[in-house]
Design a protein around this motif. Structure first.
Motif, PDB file in Angstrom:
ATOM      1  N   ALA A   1       0.845  -1.131   0.129  1.00 34.92           N
ATOM      2  CA  ALA A   1      -0.191  -0.059  -0.043  1.00 34.92           C
ATOM      3  C   ALA A   1       0.868   1.345  -0.042  1.00 34.92           C
ATOM      4  N   PRO A   2       0.503   2.203  -0.779  1.00 29.45           N
ATOM      5  CA  PRO A   2       1.278   3.706  -0.699  1.00 29.45           C
ATOM      6  C   PRO A   2       1.703   4.021   0.953  1.00 29.45           C
ATOM      7  N   GLY A   3       3.011   4.381   0.977  1.00 33.10           N
ATOM      8  CA  GLY A   3       3.479   4.459   2.334  1.00 33.10           C
ATOM      9  C   GLY A   3       4.133   3.380   3.156  1.00 33.10           C
ATOM     10  N   GLY A   4       3.647   2.075   2.646  1.00 31.36           N
ATOM     11  CA  GLY A   4       4.018   1.039   3.302  1.00 31.36           C
ATOM     12  C   GLY A   4       5.341   0.809   3.658  1.00 31.36           C
ATOM     13  N   SER A   5       5.926  -0.035   4.603  1.00 31.19           N
ATOM     14  CA  SER A   5       7.385  -0.278   4.873  1.00 31.19           C
ATOM     15  C   SER A   5       7.506  -1.675   4.963  1.00 31.19           C
ATOM     16  N   PRO A   6       8.561  -2.076   4.710  1.00 33.86           N
ATOM     17  CA  PRO A   6       9.278  -1.633   3.570  1.00 33.86           C
ATOM     18  C   PRO A   6       8.826  -1.084   2.050  1.00 33.86           C
ATOM     19  N   GLY A   7       9.247  -0.091   1.451  1.00 31.89           N
ATOM     20  CA  GLY A   7       8.667   0.015   0.226  1.00 31.89           C
ATOM     21  C   GLY A   7       9.456  -0.639  -0.861  1.00 31.89           C
TER      22      GLY A   7
ATOM     23  N   SER B   1      15.808  -3.254  -2.070  1.00 35.43           N
ATOM     24  CA  SER B   1      16.483  -2.867  -3.094  1.00 35.43           C
ATOM     25  C   SER B   1      16.148  -3.738  -4.292  1.00 35.43           C
ATOM     26  N   GLN B   2      16.779  -3.645  -5.505  1.00 34.01           N
ATOM     27  CA  GLN B   2      16.652  -4.609  -6.747  1.00 34.01           C
ATOM     28  C   GLN B   2      17.350  -5.771  -6.172  1.00 34.01           C
ATOM     29  N   GLU B   3      18.455  -5.924  -5.347  1.00 37.11           N
ATOM     30  CA  GLU B   3      18.803  -7.191  -5.077  1.00 37.11           C
ATOM     31  C   GLU B   3      18.046  -7.711  -4.039  1.00 37.11           C
ATOM     32  N   GLY B   4      17.012  -7.590  -3.573  1.00 36.72           N
ATOM     33  CA  GLY B   4      16.284  -7.973  -2.572  1.00 36.72           C
ATOM     34  C   GLY B   4      16.557  -7.900  -1.083  1.00 36.72           C
ATOM     35  N   LYS B   5      17.605  -6.943  -0.952  1.00 35.51           N
ATOM     36  CA  LYS B   5      18.152  -6.435   0.531  1.00 35.51           C
ATOM     37  C   LYS B   5      17.195  -5.276   0.980  1.00 35.51           C
TER      38      LYS B   5
END
Length: 373
Positions: free
Chosen positions: A164-170, A288-292
């Protein structure tokens, strides 16, 4: 205070990266008023032409810091609200409830929840991060494809959201920064590339930084070699490539000297106002794009495990065959910009796990010597 530069150690560290398997790399390191530039290896494996520290380079997602700075300049002028819904400006691209819920800030710090469009443009990424079962064919298929930015955005906006918008982590998603490019075009009346060039690149006095107008890099540059996790052997050369798939998200061309100057001025409050810089350094958690899971601000992120002297801020970037990292310590007294001409050198084992490579340790050693002396 910074430890003084040790040219012999820096030269040795760069050469060690080359010996570990990097065809070529070049870097600029600064401590106070001291500047060191160095290079090692080959810019063209066919001719043996050596790399030099003044070459132009595709810097990938380092572009995002430039785009974020441009957006914040428009925030400062009152044309954009940092916490305003993107639907206020781009209702056709982000309609309905999503347009009302996703703010400009969420696009800048990747908490919009919007999906990444890259797997749709490049099927090689469709199983990311389960890349062991994918192939690189789509990179060859799209060397000269001219992508339509609006169509890429619609693909990302229309895909199932990550959260959802504003979710964590994005989720770190290039869809966010293509939307910011359209936002800049909407409020400035020109293209995002033109506005970023005049408001950020020219303001910083960068002479060798530009957006590409075609598939080629103008001026002296290294060729770029993509290994795609050992599936391309020998690595394929991707220097000529249409970067319309990335645009103001990751298409910029620059030099290590220009990147050092840009980040030095940015952290000194000379590109955006100090209040905007403070917003850029407010971080959230992002995949991240690396899944971290990493900390990410507004087009800036802190280096993990920053050492003595304070936190380093900057951005890294990759393109097919090329990588860049530009980092500066918060007090501005120490910085590094490095460019490499090989990407995705790690290979998978039988279980699909990426295996360490000697390049990983050699690059880590270079970063340590450059940033901490």
């Amino acid at each position: 205070m910074s430890n003084p530069l040790d040219p012999a150690k820096l030269t040795a560290a760069v050469e060690n990266v080359h010996r570990a398997g990097m065809p070529g790399l070049f870097a600029e390191v600064r401590a106070g008023e001291e500047i060191w530039r160095g290079a090692a290896g080959t810019a063209d494996l066919d001719t043996g032409r050596p790399v030099t520290a003044d070459l132009k380079h595709r810097v990938g997602s380092v572009t995002k810091t430039f785009t974020a700075a441009a957006v914040l300049l428009q925030v400062e002028s009152g044309e954009i609200g940092l916490d305003a819904p993107i639907g206020r400006y781009l209702p056709k691209l982000v309609p309905g409830a999503s347009g009302d819920a996703i703010t400009v800030r969420m696009l800048l710090n990747h908490t919009s929840g919007l999906a990444e469009y890259l797997p749709y443009a490049y099927p090689s990424f469709a199983a990311f991060p389960a890349l062991a079962d994918t192939g690189p064919q789509s990179m060859d298929d799209h060397r000269h494809t001219r992508f339509d930015r609006v169509e890429l955005i619609r693909t990302g906006v229309g895909a199932p959201p990550f959260c959802a918008p504003g979710g964590s982590p994005g989720l770190y998603s290039n869809t966010n920064y293509l939307l910011l490019a359209e936002l800049l075009a909407q409020v400035t009346g020109t293209t995002a590339e033109q506005y970023i060039t005049s408001a950020v690149i020219a303001r910083a006095g960068l002479r060798d930084t530009e957006f590409p107008t075609g598939a080629h890099i103008d001026g002296p540059h290294s060729r770029l070699y993509e290994a795609w996790f050992g599936m391309l052997e020998p690595p394929h050369e991707y220097s000529v490539f249409d970067m319309s798939y990335a645009g103001p998200s990751a298409s910029l061309i620059s030099t290590v000297a220009d990147l050092s100057r840009f980040y030095r001025l940015l952290l000194a409050g000379e590109i955006v106002a100090p209040s905007s810089l403070a917003e850029m350094r407010r971080t959230v958690r992002v995949v991240s794009q690396e899944g971290k899971v990493i900390d990410y601000g507004l087009g800036l992120y802190p280096l993990e495990d920053s050492g003595p002297g304070g936190t380093f801020w900057g951005h890294g970037g990759t393109v097919w065959g090329g990588g860049t990292l530009a980092m500066i310590r918060a007090d501005g007294e120490r910085q590094l910009a490095v460019a490499v001409n090989l990407q995705r050198w790690n290979t998978f084992d039988s279980s699909g796990t990426l295996q360490p490579h000697p390049l990983d340790a050699a690059l880590a050693d270079l970063y340590r010597v450059a940033m901490y002396g």
